[in-house]
Design a protein around this motif. Structure first.
Motif, mmCIF file in Angstrom:
data_model
loop_
_atom_site.group_PDB
_atom_site.id
_atom_site.type_symbol
_atom_site.label_atom_id
_atom_site.label_comp_id
_atom_site.label_asym_id
_atom_site.label_seq_id
_atom_site.Cartn_x
_atom_site.Cartn_y
_atom_site.Cartn_z
ATOM 1 N N THR A 55 14.204 88.840 33.501
ATOM 2 C CA THR A 55 13.845 87.722 32.625
ATOM 3 C C THR A 55 13.200 88.208 31.335
ATOM 4 O O THR A 55 13.603 87.822 30.229
ATOM 5 C CB THR A 55 12.880 86.760 33.352
ATOM 6 O OG1 THR A 55 13.505 86.269 34.524
ATOM 7 C CG2 THR A 55 12.506 85.596 32.443
ATOM 8 N N PHE A 56 12.192 89.072 31.458
ATOM 9 C CA PHE A 56 11.475 89.525 30.268
ATOM 10 C C PHE A 56 12.320 90.464 29.410
ATOM 11 O O PHE A 56 12.210 90.453 28.173
ATOM 12 C CB PHE A 56 10.162 90.216 30.658
ATOM 13 C CG PHE A 56 9.018 89.268 30.804
ATOM 14 C CD1 PHE A 56 8.536 88.544 29.730
ATOM 15 C CD2 PHE A 56 8.416 89.075 32.036
ATOM 16 C CE1 PHE A 56 7.485 87.655 29.865
ATOM 17 C CE2 PHE A 56 7.361 88.189 32.185
ATOM 18 C CZ PHE A 56 6.895 87.477 31.103
ATOM 19 N N SER A 57 13.151 91.280 30.027
ATOM 20 C CA SER A 57 13.996 92.175 29.234
ATOM 21 C C SER A 57 14.946 91.362 28.357
ATOM 22 O O SER A 57 15.135 91.668 27.167
ATOM 23 C CB SER A 57 14.776 93.120 30.148
ATOM 24 O OG SER A 57 15.606 92.384 31.033
ATOM 25 N N GLU A 58 15.536 90.306 28.922
ATOM 26 C CA GLU A 58 16.418 89.441 28.146
ATOM 27 C C GLU A 58 15.644 88.657 27.090
ATOM 28 O O GLU A 58 16.135 88.420 25.986
ATOM 29 C CB GLU A 58 17.168 88.473 29.070
ATOM 30 C CG GLU A 58 18.152 89.144 30.018
ATOM 31 C CD GLU A 58 19.262 89.865 29.270
ATOM 32 O OE1 GLU A 58 19.601 89.445 28.146
ATOM 33 O OE2 GLU A 58 19.806 90.839 29.821
ATOM 34 N N ARG A 59 14.423 88.262 27.436
ATOM 35 C CA ARG A 59 13.604 87.503 26.491
ATOM 36 C C ARG A 59 13.215 88.360 25.291
ATOM 37 O O ARG A 59 13.174 87.890 24.152
ATOM 38 C CB ARG A 59 12.348 86.987 27.201
ATOM 39 C CG ARG A 59 11.569 85.953 26.412
ATOM 40 C CD ARG A 59 10.410 85.418 27.214
ATOM 41 N NE ARG A 59 10.856 84.652 28.373
ATOM 42 C CZ ARG A 59 10.033 84.166 29.292
ATOM 43 N NH1 ARG A 59 8.717 84.382 29.204
ATOM 44 N NH2 ARG A 59 10.497 83.469 30.311
ATOM 45 N N ILE A 117 14.934 90.948 24.094
ATOM 46 C CA ILE A 117 16.141 91.151 23.277
ATOM 47 C C ILE A 117 16.474 89.893 22.487
ATOM 48 O O ILE A 117 16.857 89.956 21.311
ATOM 49 C CB ILE A 117 17.325 91.559 24.186
ATOM 50 C CG1 ILE A 117 17.068 92.950 24.768
ATOM 51 C CG2 ILE A 117 18.634 91.523 23.408
ATOM 52 C CD1 ILE A 117 18.101 93.405 25.772
ATOM 53 N N LYS A 118 16.301 88.726 23.105
ATOM 54 C CA LYS A 118 16.574 87.461 22.417
ATOM 55 C C LYS A 118 15.624 87.269 21.240
ATOM 56 O O LYS A 118 16.045 86.843 20.153
ATOM 57 C CB LYS A 118 16.430 86.306 23.413
ATOM 58 C CG LYS A 118 16.829 84.957 22.849
ATOM 59 C CD LYS A 118 16.748 83.872 23.920
ATOM 60 C CE LYS A 118 17.158 82.512 23.354
ATOM 61 N NZ LYS A 118 17.082 81.445 24.390
ATOM 62 N N TYR A 119 14.348 87.598 21.436
ATOM 63 C CA TYR A 119 13.385 87.448 20.338
ATOM 64 C C TYR A 119 13.647 88.489 19.247
ATOM 65 O O TYR A 119 13.503 88.203 18.067
ATOM 66 C CB TYR A 119 11.965 87.593 20.874
ATOM 67 C CG TYR A 119 10.903 87.202 19.871
ATOM 68 C CD1 TYR A 119 10.763 85.881 19.444
ATOM 69 C CD2 TYR A 119 10.061 88.149 19.307
ATOM 70 C CE1 TYR A 119 9.815 85.513 18.518
ATOM 71 C CE2 TYR A 119 9.095 87.801 18.367
ATOM 72 C CZ TYR A 119 8.977 86.478 17.975
ATOM 73 O OH TYR A 119 8.033 86.109 17.054
ATOM 74 N N ARG A 120 14.053 89.694 19.657
ATOM 75 C CA ARG A 120 14.391 90.742 18.678
ATOM 76 C C ARG A 120 15.556 90.294 17.809
ATOM 77 O O ARG A 120 15.567 90.529 16.601
ATOM 78 C CB ARG A 120 14.744 92.029 19.435
ATOM 79 C CG ARG A 120 15.027 93.226 18.535
ATOM 80 C CD ARG A 120 15.356 94.446 19.374
ATOM 81 N NE ARG A 120 16.621 94.294 20.087
ATOM 82 C CZ ARG A 120 17.075 95.181 20.984
ATOM 83 N NH1 ARG A 120 16.344 96.251 21.292
ATOM 84 N NH2 ARG A 120 18.235 94.989 21.578
ATOM 85 N N THR A 121 16.526 89.629 18.423
ATOM 86 C CA THR A 121 17.680 89.112 17.668
ATOM 87 C C THR A 121 17.238 88.037 16.684
ATOM 88 O O THR A 121 17.714 87.984 15.542
ATOM 89 C CB THR A 121 18.730 88.536 18.632
ATOM 90 O OG1 THR A 121 19.122 89.557 19.560
ATOM 91 C CG2 THR A 121 19.939 88.038 17.877
ATOM 92 N N LYS A 122 16.329 87.180 17.122
ATOM 93 C CA LYS A 122 15.815 86.119 16.255
ATOM 94 C C LYS A 122 15.117 86.700 15.035
ATOM 95 O O LYS A 122 15.241 86.171 13.917
ATOM 96 C CB LYS A 122 14.850 85.232 17.041
ATOM 97 C CG LYS A 122 14.243 84.106 16.233
ATOM 98 C CD LYS A 122 13.276 83.281 17.087
ATOM 99 C CE LYS A 122 12.655 82.152 16.271
ATOM 100 N NZ LYS A 122 11.706 81.353 17.087
ATOM 101 N N LEU A 123 14.400 87.803 15.223
ATOM 102 C CA LEU A 123 13.678 88.443 14.118
ATOM 103 C C LEU A 123 14.576 89.332 13.271
ATOM 104 O O LEU A 123 14.138 89.851 12.250
ATOM 105 C CB LEU A 123 12.529 89.297 14.675
ATOM 106 C CG LEU A 123 11.405 88.579 15.429
ATOM 107 C CD1 LEU A 123 10.393 89.591 15.940
ATOM 108 C CD2 LEU A 123 10.710 87.543 14.552
ATOM 109 N N GLN A 124 15.839 89.548 13.725
ATOM 110 C CA GLN A 124 16.764 90.506 13.115
ATOM 111 C C GLN A 124 16.259 91.933 13.311
ATOM 112 O O GLN A 124 16.585 92.842 12.549
ATOM 113 C CB GLN A 124 16.950 90.211 11.611
ATOM 114 C CG GLN A 124 17.492 88.836 11.298
ATOM 115 C CD GLN A 124 17.595 88.572 9.814
ATOM 116 O OE1 GLN A 124 18.023 89.455 9.055
ATOM 117 N NE2 GLN A 124 17.212 87.375 9.398
ATOM 118 N N GLY A 125 15.421 92.117 14.317
ATOM 119 C CA GLY A 125 14.883 93.442 14.619
ATOM 120 C C GLY A 125 13.382 93.458 14.407
ATOM 121 O O GLY A 125 12.843 92.741 13.564
#
Length: 301
Positions: free
Chosen positions: A190-194, A196-204
């Motif tokens: 759950t947290f690993s996907e979360r 990565i999802k937040y990293r995508t939202k920030l564009q890194g």
């Protein structure tokens, strides 16, 4: 006849006095009837002074209400009565469960046991448990037990860490995969996907501390991640011109909500054009603590 004469017979000076009194009464009546004594001045109910006065009254009333609220002092939860339980917000069923338990000559010796017996909600337990006061010997027993559990937990964590330690594909937090994050103790699917999802939202991730913004991620776990992964190369972010961007597009900035977006547009209308992105700091109530992250996605041209 003499009786009436004695009451209505006056000399000349007395008659003059009565006459002048009647004239004076008539003048007063005329003044009252025909002259308007109302003032042209009016009080604006919504004036700043009146509103400020009402706010002061409301503030004093709130303080007085707060003073009248019954204060809660430390207490032994084993001796909660119906009245006390109701004051604390417990239901009759919850109070009855405690009373039935106490009739067996047993005691609750911790907040966990109290919740197990009464079945109160977590929110209510968190609200009233700080006032629990157990006997000193019970407190020492609980502290000893907590210390033992902590040591066992630490030992288990260390063993689990060394057993589950797996090689990672990269040290760059912006390129790490879900499998890489799951090598960190405390990070599951759950947290690993979360992350990565937040990293995508920030564009890194541009700053390491942005990892702390991942919802639900504990600080200790985030620190473990940052001790393993770092920002090797900062991401190339897509910037938008604050002077020409649309309202909807500006809302895509992960650090700008509706109210802040509105304030930026109002300021832009006021100054016509921002010459430098640092002018955002001039906006009243601008979140300066987020400035460095907000301007990652903005430019003034």
């Amino acid at each position: 006849m003499n009786f009436f004469k004695s009451h209505f017979w006056y000399n000349k000076s007395q008659r003059n006095g009565v006459f002048f009194l009647v004239i004076l009464i008539l003048i007063v009546q005329i003044v009252i009837v025909f002259i308007d004594f109302s003032s042209d001045e009016s009080t604006t109910v919504n004036s700043k002074e009146v509103l400020s006065f009402h706010q002061q009254i409301d503030s004093l009333q709130a303080i007085e209400i707060e003073k009248r609220k019954p204060k809660t002092y430390p207490f032994n939860p084993n001796y909660i009565t119906d009245y006390k339980g109701e004051q604390l917000g417990m239901s009759l069923e919850e109070i009855d469960r405690l009373l039935v338990f106490r009739k067996t000559n047993k005691f609750v010796n911790s907040k966990i046991e109290f919740q197990k017996v009464t079945k109160i909600s977590d929110s209510l337990l968190n609200k009233i448990s700080p006032y629990f006061k157990f006997p000193e010997w019970v407190q020492k027993k609980n502290q000893k037990k907590q210390k033992q559990n902590s040591n066992l937990s630490l030992l288990g964590t260390k063993q689990s860490y060394y057993k589950s330690k797996k090689p990672i594909s990269t040290k760059d937090i912006n390129k790490a995969t879900a499998a890489d994050f799951k090598t960190i103790n405390g990070i599951g699917a759950t947290f690993s996907e979360r992350i990565i999802k937040y990293r995508t939202k920030l564009q890194g991730f541009s700053y390491g501390y942005q990892l702390y913004e991942v919802w639900g991620l504990e600080k200790e776990v985030a620190e473990k991640i940052l001790s393993t992964f770092t920002i090797v190369d900062k991401p190339v972010l897509k910037k938008v011109n604050v002077n020409t961007v649309s309202f909807k597009e500006l809302l895509k900035n992960p650090y700008i909500d509706y109210s802040l977006c509105k304030m930026i547009f109002e300021y832009r209308d006021e100054v016509a054009e921002l010459q430098d992105i640092s002018e955002l700091k001039n906006i009243r109530d601008f979140p300066l603590d987020k400035y460095d992250r907000i301007v990652l996605y903005l430019v003034a041209e």
